[in-house]
Write a protein that holds these residues in place. Structure first.
Motif, PDB file in Angstrom:
ATOM      1  N   GLU A 200     -66.304 -38.498 -14.651  1.00 36.52           N
ATOM      2  CA  GLU A 200     -67.095 -37.282 -14.814  1.00 36.52           C
ATOM      3  C   GLU A 200     -67.845 -36.969 -13.521  1.00 36.52           C
ATOM      4  O   GLU A 200     -68.281 -37.879 -12.812  1.00 36.52           O
ATOM      5  CB  GLU A 200     -68.092 -37.510 -15.954  1.00 36.52           C
ATOM      6  CG  GLU A 200     -68.768 -36.272 -16.476  1.00 36.52           C
ATOM      7  CD  GLU A 200     -69.649 -36.585 -17.682  1.00 36.52           C
ATOM      8  OE1 GLU A 200     -69.729 -35.735 -18.568  1.00 36.52           O
ATOM      9  OE2 GLU A 200     -70.257 -37.668 -17.720  1.00 36.52           O
ATOM     10  N   PRO A 201     -68.002 -35.688 -13.175  1.00 38.40           N
ATOM     11  CA  PRO A 201     -68.824 -35.349 -12.012  1.00 38.40           C
ATOM     12  C   PRO A 201     -70.266 -35.809 -12.217  1.00 38.40           C
ATOM     13  O   PRO A 201     -70.826 -35.668 -13.319  1.00 38.40           O
ATOM     14  CB  PRO A 201     -68.747 -33.815 -11.956  1.00 38.40           C
ATOM     15  CG  PRO A 201     -67.525 -33.451 -12.748  1.00 38.40           C
ATOM     16  CD  PRO A 201     -67.418 -34.490 -13.816  1.00 38.40           C
ATOM     17  N   ALA A 202     -70.874 -36.335 -11.170  1.00 38.82           N
ATOM     18  CA  ALA A 202     -72.268 -36.767 -11.272  1.00 38.82           C
ATOM     19  C   ALA A 202     -73.199 -35.607 -11.601  1.00 38.82           C
ATOM     20  O   ALA A 202     -74.256 -35.807 -12.215  1.00 38.82           O
ATOM     21  CB  ALA A 202     -72.693 -37.426  -9.966  1.00 38.82           C
ATOM     22  N   ILE A 257     -64.849 -35.675  -5.208  1.00 37.77           N
ATOM     23  CA  ILE A 257     -63.916 -34.800  -5.919  1.00 37.77           C
ATOM     24  C   ILE A 257     -63.085 -33.986  -4.926  1.00 37.77           C
ATOM     25  O   ILE A 257     -61.852 -33.924  -5.016  1.00 37.77           O
ATOM     26  CB  ILE A 257     -64.678 -33.849  -6.875  1.00 37.77           C
ATOM     27  CG1 ILE A 257     -65.345 -34.642  -8.002  1.00 37.77           C
ATOM     28  CG2 ILE A 257     -63.717 -32.802  -7.466  1.00 37.77           C
ATOM     29  CD1 ILE A 257     -66.340 -33.818  -8.807  1.00 37.77           C
ATOM     30  N   LYS A 258     -63.755 -33.384  -3.960  1.00 39.14           N
ATOM     31  CA  LYS A 258     -63.054 -32.545  -2.985  1.00 39.14           C
ATOM     32  C   LYS A 258     -62.138 -33.379  -2.085  1.00 39.14           C
ATOM     33  O   LYS A 258     -61.051 -32.924  -1.704  1.00 39.14           O
ATOM     34  CB  LYS A 258     -64.065 -31.743  -2.168  1.00 39.14           C
ATOM     35  CG  LYS A 258     -64.741 -30.633  -2.986  1.00 39.14           C
ATOM     36  CD  LYS A 258     -65.642 -29.755  -2.153  1.00 39.14           C
ATOM     37  CE  LYS A 258     -66.976 -30.379  -1.886  1.00 39.14           C
ATOM     38  NZ  LYS A 258     -67.922 -29.426  -1.237  1.00 39.14           N
ATOM     39  N   THR A 259     -62.552 -34.583  -1.772  1.00 42.53           N
ATOM     40  CA  THR A 259     -61.706 -35.459  -0.958  1.00 42.53           C
ATOM     41  C   THR A 259     -60.439 -35.851  -1.713  1.00 42.53           C
ATOM     42  O   THR A 259     -59.337 -35.856  -1.141  1.00 42.53           O
ATOM     43  CB  THR A 259     -62.485 -36.721  -0.534  1.00 42.53           C
ATOM     44  OG1 THR A 259     -63.617 -36.336   0.247  1.00 42.53           O
ATOM     45  CG2 THR A 259     -61.608 -37.652   0.285  1.00 42.53           C
ATOM     46  N   PRO A 274     -60.249 -28.643  -8.781  1.00 39.04           N
ATOM     47  CA  PRO A 274     -61.229 -29.727  -8.687  1.00 39.04           C
ATOM     48  C   PRO A 274     -61.301 -30.604  -9.942  1.00 39.04           C
ATOM     49  O   PRO A 274     -61.329 -31.835  -9.840  1.00 39.04           O
ATOM     50  CB  PRO A 274     -62.545 -28.978  -8.442  1.00 39.04           C
ATOM     51  CG  PRO A 274     -62.136 -27.747  -7.697  1.00 39.04           C
ATOM     52  CD  PRO A 274     -60.825 -27.347  -8.328  1.00 39.04           C
ATOM     53  N   SER A 275     -61.294 -29.971 -11.119  1.00 39.06           N
ATOM     54  CA  SER A 275     -61.327 -30.765 -12.358  1.00 39.06           C
ATOM     55  C   SER A 275     -60.118 -31.680 -12.454  1.00 39.06           C
ATOM     56  O   SER A 275     -60.204 -32.804 -12.969  1.00 39.06           O
ATOM     57  CB  SER A 275     -61.363 -29.832 -13.573  1.00 39.06           C
ATOM     58  OG  SER A 275     -62.499 -28.998 -13.539  1.00 39.06           O
ATOM     59  N   GLY A 276     -58.982 -31.194 -11.963  1.00 33.16           N
ATOM     60  CA  GLY A 276     -57.757 -31.975 -12.027  1.00 33.16           C
ATOM     61  C   GLY A 276     -57.760 -33.180 -11.127  1.00 33.16           C
ATOM     62  O   GLY A 276     -56.993 -34.133 -11.328  1.00 33.16           O
ATOM     63  N   ALA A 281     -60.574 -39.205  -8.142  1.00 32.10           N
ATOM     64  CA  ALA A 281     -61.744 -39.384  -7.281  1.00 32.10           C
ATOM     65  C   ALA A 281     -62.451 -40.711  -7.540  1.00 32.10           C
ATOM     66  O   ALA A 281     -63.232 -41.171  -6.698  1.00 32.10           O
ATOM     67  CB  ALA A 281     -62.721 -38.224  -7.478  1.00 32.10           C
ATOM     68  N   ALA A 282     -62.170 -41.347  -8.652  1.00 37.90           N
ATOM     69  CA  ALA A 282     -62.815 -42.621  -8.991  1.00 37.90           C
ATOM     70  C   ALA A 282     -62.089 -43.823  -8.425  1.00 37.90           C
ATOM     71  O   ALA A 282     -62.532 -44.962  -8.641  1.00 37.90           O
ATOM     72  CB  ALA A 282     -62.917 -42.750 -10.512  1.00 37.90           C
TER      73      ALA A 282
END
Length: 316
Positions: A200-202, A257-259, A274-276, A281-282
């Motif tokens: 999840e995004p922070a 996320i963007k990276t 981005p959501s995808g 990203a983790a």
């Protein structure tokens, strides 16, 4: 619940795409694990949401179909409901925020649905939808908090595991919890030892906080670049599934996320929103080696005209 996922899979057979699973030598080297990417960005309308929407709408009675359906969404669920209704010749109305990505509102209109726009700062999409339901008798197709939606989304993990076999970990993005609820049920049924991790995004970490405290938490104005995950809270149905079947949560920064999105675009040549990219990203925060790790890339509906703005500050 797993039986409902199997029923959903049968209902979706020949309708939804069986999305590909991709691998990357680069990702394997970066992580020290075997990474498998479930590419729901290649699903019909570009996201996993089609599975839950079709499973739900196709189960409606003829009377409900005649009156039409309504949904509220910032994008992907709106698109999924609109496309489903186009396929089934059912009238669809969708309540969308004024600042929803244009690529998503354009697609909803192309699928033939009626859009009702609202100001998310001053108006309630739930109240707007309820007024229209009371007036016209529409059936609400909720974005995540319904068992038929959860069952449809659970076919992602069922299909994933049927193709790749054993997974030690499954990373799944989380907004309202429909996808991770269904995927966790399917994964635990098929691979009881698989660890299901929500990502999840922070900036919109209500699910992580809810999971860790055991009580449903709400964030009033989540504002991550991963707009599809900016739900204020989990649902009353999804939260119990998550508490029972999910093993842990990881939160990721906007930069992470963007990276991850940049890596997928430039090195794997996969267009994701981005959501995808959130689950991938983790990867730096999963402190394991030599494991088989499944990652759900949940969607690809990004306005490519604005992608450069997302990437301009990325340092890799």
């Amino acid at each position: 619940m797993y039986e409902k996922i199997t029923e959903a899979a049968n209902r979706l057979d020949g309708i939804a795409h069986k999305t590909p699973v991709l691998t990357s030598t680069l990702l394997n080297e970066l992580t020290g694990n075997s990474i498998f990417l479930k590419c729901e960005n290649f699903q019909r309308m570009g996201a996993f949401k089609f599975r839950g929407a079709y499973n739900t709408v196709s189960s409606l009675s003829q009377e409900a179909r005649r009156k039409g359906v309504i949904a509220y969404s910032s994008g992907n669920h709106a698109m999924a409901t609109a496309l489903t209704c186009k396929i089934l010749a059912i009238p669809a109305t969708v309540v969308m925020p004024e600042d929803a990505p244009r690529v998503k509102t354009d697609a909803v209109e192309d699928y033939g649905a009626t859009i009702i726009k609202y100001n998310r700062s001053t108006e309630s999409r739930e109240e707007i939808a309820q007024e229209l339901i009371d007036k016209y008798g529409y059936t609400l197709i909720p974005p995540f908090d319904a068992e038929s939606i959860i069952a449809g989304q659970g076919t992602v993990a069922q299909e994933f595991i049927e193709e790749v076999g054993k997974l030690d970990y499954l990373l799944v993005p989380c907004g309202g919890g429909g996808l991770i609820s269904g995927c966790a049920v399917a994964a635990k049924h098929l691979l009881p030892e698989c660890k299901v991790i929500g990502v999840e995004p922070a900036l919109s970490d209500d699910a992580a906080k809810s999971f860790k405290t055991g009580e449903l938490q709400t964030i009033k104005t989540p504002n991550s670049v991963a707009d599809g995950l900016n739900t204020p809270s989990l649902g009353k149905i999804t939260f119990p599934f998550i508490k029972e079947h999910v093993d842990d949560f990881i939160t990721v920064s906007e930069e992470e996320i963007k990276t991850a999105m940049y890596l997928l675009w430039t090195r794997l040549k996969i267009v994701v929103e981005p959501s995808g990219a959130v689950a991938l990203a983790a990867y730096r925060k999963l402190s394991v080696k030599g494991k088989r790790v499944g990652v759900v890339l949940s969607g690809g509906n990004v306005d490519v005209r604005k992608a450069g703005d997302l990437f301009k500050d990325i340092i890799v």
